[in-house]
Design an enzyme around this catalytic site. Structure first.
Site, PDB file in Angstrom:
ATOM      1  N   LYS A 279     -23.991  -7.360 -89.399  1.00  0.00           N
ATOM      2  CA  LYS A 279     -23.794  -6.162 -88.585  1.00  0.00           C
ATOM      3  C   LYS A 279     -22.605  -6.357 -87.649  1.00  0.00           C
ATOM      4  O   LYS A 279     -22.289  -7.488 -87.287  1.00  0.00           O
ATOM      5  CB  LYS A 279     -25.045  -5.906 -87.727  1.00  0.00           C
ATOM      6  N   ARG A 353     -37.133  -2.958 -96.081  1.00  0.00           N
ATOM      7  CA  ARG A 353     -37.842  -2.541 -97.285  1.00  0.00           C
ATOM      8  C   ARG A 353     -38.188  -3.748 -98.166  1.00  0.00           C
ATOM      9  O   ARG A 353     -39.182  -3.721 -98.894  1.00  0.00           O
ATOM     10  CB  ARG A 353     -36.997  -1.510 -98.054  1.00  0.00           C
TER      11      ARG A 353
HETATM   12  N1  BES Z   1     -33.044  -2.381 -88.665  1.00  0.00           N
HETATM   13  C1  BES Z   1     -32.052  -1.641 -89.334  1.00  0.00           C
HETATM   14  C2  BES Z   1     -32.163  -0.149 -89.062  1.00  0.00           C
HETATM   15  C3  BES Z   1     -31.728   0.329 -87.712  1.00  0.00           C
HETATM   16  C4  BES Z   1     -30.393   0.355 -87.379  1.00  0.00           C
HETATM   17  C5  BES Z   1     -32.644   0.795 -86.814  1.00  0.00           C
HETATM   18  C6  BES Z   1     -29.997   0.828 -86.145  1.00  0.00           C
HETATM   19  C7  BES Z   1     -32.254   1.288 -85.584  1.00  0.00           C
HETATM   20  C8  BES Z   1     -30.929   1.295 -85.257  1.00  0.00           C
HETATM   21  C9  BES Z   1     -32.181  -1.829 -90.836  1.00  0.00           C
HETATM   22  O1  BES Z   1     -32.610  -3.071 -91.244  1.00  0.00           O
HETATM   23  C10 BES Z   1     -30.822  -1.619 -91.404  1.00  0.00           C
HETATM   24  O2  BES Z   1     -29.964  -2.388 -91.095  1.00  0.00           O
HETATM   25  N2  BES Z   1     -30.653  -0.586 -92.209  1.00  0.00           N
HETATM   26  C11 BES Z   1     -29.401  -0.286 -92.777  1.00  0.00           C
HETATM   27  C12 BES Z   1     -29.628   0.145 -94.209  1.00  0.00           C
HETATM   28  C13 BES Z   1     -28.375   0.294 -94.993  1.00  0.00           C
HETATM   29  C14 BES Z   1     -27.724  -1.044 -95.201  1.00  0.00           C
HETATM   30  C15 BES Z   1     -28.711   0.933 -96.309  1.00  0.00           C
HETATM   31  C16 BES Z   1     -28.767   0.843 -91.969  1.00  0.00           C
HETATM   32  O3  BES Z   1     -29.494   1.750 -91.536  1.00  0.00           O
HETATM   33  O4  BES Z   1     -27.584   0.782 -91.724  1.00  0.00           O
HETATM   34 MN    MN Z   2     -31.001  -4.446 -91.424  1.00  0.00          MN
END
Ligand code: BES
Ligand code: MN
Ligand code: ZN
Length: 498
Positions: A279, A353
């Site tokens: 990230k 997931r």
């Molecule tokens: N934990 C995150 C989702 C999230 C991001 C929650 C920001 C609250 C605020 C999750 O694990 C994630 O990183 N999801 C990705 C999925 C994508 C790679 C398909 C996302 O939402 O960017």
């Molecule tokens: Mn994630």
């Protein structure tokens, strides 16, 4: 906390503080009318001088009001007359509580419960009162050194009721509210703790402690080698880069003989760096909140077991840290889930997931009456619904409606979201049974569809709580949501609502 209900007038009870309300345009609420009469127009005079206002959120704390037995009178603005609903009621109670929270008041009497509030009976008014007071008084200072501000010594909450016949309902609402507030507070604490304290092992210890000394509640914790034997290749692929060991926490509450349980599954990523699909740095600290799904199901378990509800409930928490390292899973790696289905991990940041699918497959053994997973699953959900409502997905309308209704009555709201073959098709992989991401459009929906591939034949729902689990900015902190929604759902299933 202790409770009492009373039909006596606001001016007649010798408590440390009474809470009354005034509306805009000088209209007094029921408690304020009584105080104004007993004090020969004291409230009206202060409205004229601008010291009291009906604007929402405004509070004046008065002392030594003539003709009034209470030591303090908190007068809170209720906005436009006739507009009071559960949200504004909760806001008013919360504002009044915050205003008196620096005083030494040990008892308060809430007279706002006498006001007409749309869709609320004495049970919900009492519950909302106790839940909002708990919310307003919550502090997280366990990580600060030095002297901590003493908490308000509040011990007793009084609830004004219109007639004696409402006493039982109001008392029950207060008791339920107290248990739910305790669950919310636990969920906030777990969320707010940093990831170097709140590890998967820490969550497991909290779950064990909750069960100790409670005959109806048991906790079992599976370690990585046990998960490996079960074939949880998907879950284990997420923890592959971490030093912190992963845990699968299983809590069983038995309040109703051999009935099929409600099963709650909570995403417990104690820190989400994204893994190799790292990230961006800005705001990454907030990914300590990526275990708020786990926190909310543990908080709900705390509430349900405290209320001793006549129902069976099981909580399953896959708890892992998502870290990049030489042993981490790479984009393109293919893993085999416990269900036997293979998954191409196109993005290691879509890890929630990957742990939930194995937890869902594991949960089949409990033959759930309903299974609900709760997860801070996608940033896309925040784009879709913002920070007010969580997303409610389900593989059948009746469970989706039930959860929507539970959100409405608990004022911890959600919104129904779609699924279906067209979205599911976005998860196709050239190399495995499915990919773990579904492309740019409908990110929250395709995440739900991914989970749906592991829930065939179960009565399943999924709550994406990414937008509601915590607040950012100056008020940064966990919200404890959706403990209230889930508790309401279970209360209703247990037949324990009045
Ligand atoms: N934990 C995150 C989702 C999230 C991001 C929650 C920001 C609250 C605020 C999750 O694990 C994630 O990183 N999801 C990705 C999925 C994508 C790679 C398909 C996302 O939402 O960017
Ligand atoms: Mn994630
Ligand atoms: Zn995550």
């Amino acid at each position: 906390m202790k409770y009492f209900t009373t039909t006596s007038k606001a001016s007649r009870r010798a408590v440390d503080c009474v809470i009354v309300g005034v509306y805009n345009r000088g209209k007094l609420g029921i408690g304020a009318t009584d105080i104004d009469g007993a004090s020969k127009g004291y409230i009206q005079n202060l409205i004229k001088s601008g010291d009291i206002s009906g604007d929402e959120g405004r509070v004046a704390v008065l002392t030594a009001v003539p003709g009034v037995k209470a030591h303090r009178v908190a007068v809170v603005g209720l906005g436009k007359p006739g507009n009071l609903n559960a949200v504004s009621f909760r806001k008013a109670v919360s504002a009044a509580t915050k205003a008196i929270s620096t005083t030494k008041a040990k008892q308060v009497l809430n007279c706002l419960t006498l006001e007409p509030v749309s869709d609320c009976d004495p049970y919900y008014l009492a519950r909302h009162t106790v839940e909002s007071i708990g919310d307003a008084l919550y502090r997280f200072d366990q990580m600060k050194s030095g002297r901590k501000k003493p908490a308000m010594p509040l011990k007793t909450i009084g609830l004004a009721i219109g007639k004696r016949g409402d006493a039982a309902k109001a008392t029950r609402g207060a008791e339920h509210g107290d248990s739910i507030a305790a669950g919310v507070s636990l969920a906030k604490d777990l969320g707010n703790l940093p990831a170097n304290v709140c590890t998967p092992s820490y969550l497991a210890r909290v779950a064990k402690k909750l069960a100790s000394g409670n005959g109806k509640l048991t906790t079992r914790v599976l370690n990585e080698s046990e998960m490996k034997k079960l074939g949880m290749g998907s879950l284990l692929s997420v923890t592959a880069g971490a030093v912190e060991p992963a845990k699968l926490i299983v809590m069983q509450y038995k309040g109703a003989g051999s009935d099929q349980p409600v099963v709650l599954v909570g995403k417990g990523v104690t820190f989400d760096t994204g893994g190799i699909s790292l990230k961006p740095g800005a705001g990454m600290d907030e990914m300590k909140f990526d275990m708020c799904g786990a926190a909310s199901v543990l908080g709900t378990m705390a509430a349900v077991s405290k209320m001793k509800l006549p129902i069976n409930m099981t909580v399953v928490v896959p708890a892992v840290e998502n870290m990049p390292s030489g042993t981490a899973t790479r984009p393109g790696d293919i893993v085999t889930s416990m269900s036997g289905q293979t998954i191409e991990v196109l993005n290691t940041d879509a890890e929630g997931r990957l742990i939930l699918c194995d937890a869902l497959t594991y949960s089949r053994r409990f033959k759930p009456a309903a299974i609900i997973d709760v997860a801070t699953l996608t940033g896309a959900c925040v784009v879709a619904l913002g920070h007010h409502r969580c997303a409610i997905y389900a593989n059948n309308d009746s469970l989706q409606d039930e959860l929507f209704g539970a959100g409405k009555s608990s004022e911890d709201t959600g919104w129904p979201m779609p699924m279906g073959d067209q979205y599911e098709a976005q998860l196709k992989s050239n190399f495995a049974d499915m990919a773990n991401i579904g492309g740019p459009g409908g990110g929250s929906v395709t995440a739900a569809c991914f989970l749906g591939k592991f829930t065939d034949g179960m009565n399943w729902a999924h709550l994406d709580i990414a937008g509601v689990a915590w607040k950012s900015g100056v008020k940064k902190g966990a919200s404890g949501r959706p403990v209230s929604l889930l508790s309401e759902f279970v209360l209703s299933r247990a037949g324990s609502l009045p």
